[in-house]
Enzyme design. Structure first.
Site, mmCIF file in Angstrom:
data_model
loop_
_atom_site.group_PDB
_atom_site.id
_atom_site.type_symbol
_atom_site.label_atom_id
_atom_site.label_comp_id
_atom_site.label_asym_id
_atom_site.label_seq_id
_atom_site.Cartn_x
_atom_site.Cartn_y
_atom_site.Cartn_z
ATOM 1 C CB CYS A 142 -0.961 -0.174 1.121
ATOM 2 S SG CYS A 142 -1.915 -1.433 1.316
ATOM 3 C CG HIS B 17 -3.466 2.978 2.840
ATOM 4 N ND1 HIS B 17 -3.926 2.663 1.319
ATOM 5 C CD2 HIS B 17 -3.568 1.684 3.192
ATOM 6 C CE1 HIS B 17 -3.839 1.216 1.230
ATOM 7 N NE2 HIS B 17 -3.848 0.615 2.435
ATOM 8 C CG ASN C 20 -6.454 -1.595 1.196
ATOM 9 O OD1 ASN C 20 -5.983 -1.153 0.337
ATOM 10 N ND2 ASN C 20 -5.763 -2.268 2.439
HETATM 11 N N1 ACO Z 1 -18.002 -10.311 8.943
HETATM 12 C C1 ACO Z 1 -18.343 -10.660 10.356
HETATM 13 N N2 ACO Z 1 -17.381 -11.279 11.267
HETATM 14 C C2 ACO Z 1 -15.977 -10.852 10.817
HETATM 15 C C3 ACO Z 1 -15.520 -10.733 9.667
HETATM 16 C C4 ACO Z 1 -16.615 -10.580 8.670
HETATM 17 N N3 ACO Z 1 -16.367 -9.841 7.700
HETATM 18 N N4 ACO Z 1 -14.325 -10.821 9.556
HETATM 19 C C5 ACO Z 1 -14.000 -11.056 10.827
HETATM 20 N N5 ACO Z 1 -15.014 -11.076 11.894
HETATM 21 C C6 ACO Z 1 -15.075 -11.470 13.151
HETATM 22 C C7 ACO Z 1 -13.854 -12.501 13.465
HETATM 23 O O1 ACO Z 1 -13.941 -13.864 13.104
HETATM 24 C C8 ACO Z 1 -13.914 -12.229 15.028
HETATM 25 O O2 ACO Z 1 -14.857 -13.170 15.760
HETATM 26 P P1 ACO Z 1 -14.511 -13.698 17.079
HETATM 27 O O3 ACO Z 1 -14.469 -12.669 18.071
HETATM 28 O O4 ACO Z 1 -15.616 -14.648 17.152
HETATM 29 O O5 ACO Z 1 -13.254 -14.268 17.000
HETATM 30 C C9 ACO Z 1 -14.426 -10.731 15.156
HETATM 31 O O6 ACO Z 1 -14.999 -10.450 13.956
HETATM 32 C C10 ACO Z 1 -13.475 -9.713 15.459
HETATM 33 O O7 ACO Z 1 -12.549 -9.942 14.357
HETATM 34 P P2 ACO Z 1 -11.097 -8.944 14.494
HETATM 35 O O8 ACO Z 1 -10.184 -9.422 13.356
HETATM 36 O O9 ACO Z 1 -10.683 -8.990 15.963
HETATM 37 O O10 ACO Z 1 -12.030 -7.641 13.865
HETATM 38 P P3 ACO Z 1 -11.365 -6.120 13.520
HETATM 39 O O11 ACO Z 1 -12.181 -5.088 14.421
HETATM 40 O O12 ACO Z 1 -9.956 -6.045 14.092
HETATM 41 O O13 ACO Z 1 -11.682 -5.846 12.110
HETATM 42 C C11 ACO Z 1 -10.360 -5.810 10.080
HETATM 43 C C12 ACO Z 1 -11.266 -6.752 11.237
HETATM 44 C C13 ACO Z 1 -11.570 -5.159 9.483
HETATM 45 C C14 ACO Z 1 -9.945 -6.567 8.936
HETATM 46 C C15 ACO Z 1 -9.392 -4.975 10.638
HETATM 47 O O14 ACO Z 1 -8.631 -5.651 11.659
HETATM 48 C C16 ACO Z 1 -8.589 -3.981 9.910
HETATM 49 O O15 ACO Z 1 -8.988 -3.336 9.068
HETATM 50 N N6 ACO Z 1 -7.281 -4.225 9.653
HETATM 51 C C17 ACO Z 1 -6.156 -3.512 9.305
HETATM 52 C C18 ACO Z 1 -6.087 -3.864 7.693
HETATM 53 C C19 ACO Z 1 -5.233 -2.961 7.016
HETATM 54 O O16 ACO Z 1 -4.932 -1.624 7.392
HETATM 55 N N7 ACO Z 1 -4.031 -3.615 6.276
HETATM 56 C C20 ACO Z 1 -2.985 -2.681 5.788
HETATM 57 C C21 ACO Z 1 -2.790 -2.377 4.488
HETATM 58 S S1 ACO Z 1 -3.018 -3.767 3.464
HETATM 59 C C22 ACO Z 1 -1.777 -3.938 2.228
HETATM 60 O O17 ACO Z 1 -0.765 -3.524 2.626
HETATM 61 C C23 ACO Z 1 -2.130 -4.847 1.107
#
Ligand code: ACO
Length: 340
Positions: free
Chosen positions: A119, A260, A290
């Site tokens: 990214c 980003h 993204n």
């Molecule tokens: N729908 C429903 N539930 C979901 C989903 C979904 N799509 N995805 C995950 N969950 C669930 C998980 O299984 C978990 O359930 P559990 O508590 O029963 O285990 C719960 O939701 C919480 O999961 P987390 O991973 O802790 O959720 P979080 O609030 O962190 O959100 C997300 C996940 C959206 C992926 C977030 O962590 C994020 O945006 N991370 C950063 C991504 C990013 O910035 N990447 C950087 C650049 S990418 C690149 O360089 C190519």
């Protein structure tokens, strides 16, 4: 008295391309165990664009690139360097996507290569273009961030498939004698000790193509989402504080903060920590998701085409991605206002 007159690198134009097909949250509801409400609340994403089966990273990059060239008021013959940032190249080994884009634009006998910084790729390209221009080696550099991220996404993994989209953005960075048009500063950095936060395990020398790669889905992106989220907020905020301090600029004086576009909650947390007003922060994550290296230039293009970005106005880019890599840039928009 010396006859030396400095050459400055200036951000001369912007162009972007978004594929036609829309993948909405309700489409994803029928593919994985998720809901529109969860996706919107946790990420701010409503929909993302998906390239057609026969539409490749180079096709999107060439379309964005052509717009940037036309808007810079130059011709393809004036471009003397083509660099593409992508982690979803047309071919994983060779030729580079930059070579293919150059050919599609009719640009021949000119240096062309790809970089891989996920990214952060587009902001890394700005640092490269600046160095090439200010050293006097090049005059008009075409930089492109292009991704067909859908090609490495596992559409059975709800933790990643909701986040990513396809698209491309491009800019011309040109030599200028005017100091007020100069790219002010670029900070680009990396820390490979976090390599396992975001990884596509295959194909590569560790996992060459094999039945195991197919069976275990090692060709798909894997992400430690929560860890990445926390580090992103910390790093993005720290990087902006440093670049603003180094250049004696206050956050409230930046009209366009373009972070980003990974997740609305990350952008909001960083914006709040920097005390940015809502009207300063550019948001396109809701409609594109993204798009990795294409994220920043697609967002710049959005405010350009809506008439919000005007000649001479200062932009602050701030990005973070796999590697881990991160980068920020402080630069005025040196192009002409959007004409429609
Ligand atoms: N729908 C429903 N539930 C979901 C989903 C979904 N799509 N995805 C995950 N969950 C669930 C998980 O299984 C978990 O359930 P559990 O508590 O029963 O285990 C719960 O939701 C919480 O999961 P987390 O991973 O802790 O959720 P979080 O609030 O962190 O959100 C997300 C996940 C959206 C992926 C977030 O962590 C994020 O945006 N991370 C950063 C991504 C990013 O910035 N990447 C950087 C650049 S990418 C690149 O360089 C190519």
């Amino acid at each position: 008295m010396s006859n030396y007159s400095p050459i400055y690198a200036s951000f001369r134009s912007i162009g972007a391309y978004a594929p036609q097909k829309i993948l909405s949250n309700s489409d994803l509801e029928s593919m994985v165990d998720t809901t529109d409400e969860w996706i919107l609340k946790r990420t701010g994403i409503k929909e993302r664009r998906i390239a057609a089966d026969d539409e490749y990273t180079s096709d999107m990059g060439a379309k964005a690139g052509l717009k940037a060239i036309e808007r810079a008021g130059i011709s393809c013959d004036d471009v003397d360097l083509v660099i593409c940032a992508t982690v979803t190249p047309d071919y994983f080994n060779m030729p580079s996507t930059a070579c293919i884009i150059s050919d599609k634009l009719g640009i021949h006998n000119v240096q062309a290569f790809d970089i891989s910084a996920a990214c952060s790729g587009f902001v890394y390209l700005i640092s490269l273009a600046k160095a090439f221009i200010e050293s006097g080696m090049k005059k008009n550099v075409l930089i492109i961030g292009a991704e067909k991220f859908s090609s490495i996404v596992d559409y059975t993994d709800r933790g990643t498939c909701i986040l990513f989209g396809d698209g491309a953005g491009a800019a011309i960075i040109s030599a200028s004698s005017k100091k007020e048009e100069a790219i002010v500063d670029v900070h680009a950095s990396a820390d490979g000790s976090y390599a396992d936060f975001l990884v596509t395990p295959a194909p590569g020398t560790i996992n060459p193509v094999s039945q195991k790669v197919i069976d275990e889905g090692l060709n798909f992106v894997q992400m430690k989402g929560n860890e990445t989220f926390k580090l992103a907020v910390k790093t993005l905020t720290k990087d902006v504080i440093e670049i603003l301090k180094k250049n004696s600029i206050n956050a409230e004086d930046i009209p366009h903060f373009i972070p980003h576009q990974a997740n609305y909650r990350i952008i909001k947390a960083v914006g709040d920590a920097l005390k940015m007003r809502e009207d300063q922060v550019v948001l396109t994550v809701g409609k594109y998701g993204n798009t990795s290296a294409a994220s920043i230039p697609m967002a710049v293009n959005d405010i350009y085409e809506s008439g919000r970005l005007k000649k001479g106005e200062m932009m602050l880019f701030d990005t973070f991605g796999g590697g881990l890599t991160w980068a920020s840039a402080l630069l005025p928009f040196a192009g002409e206002n959007y004409q429609g």
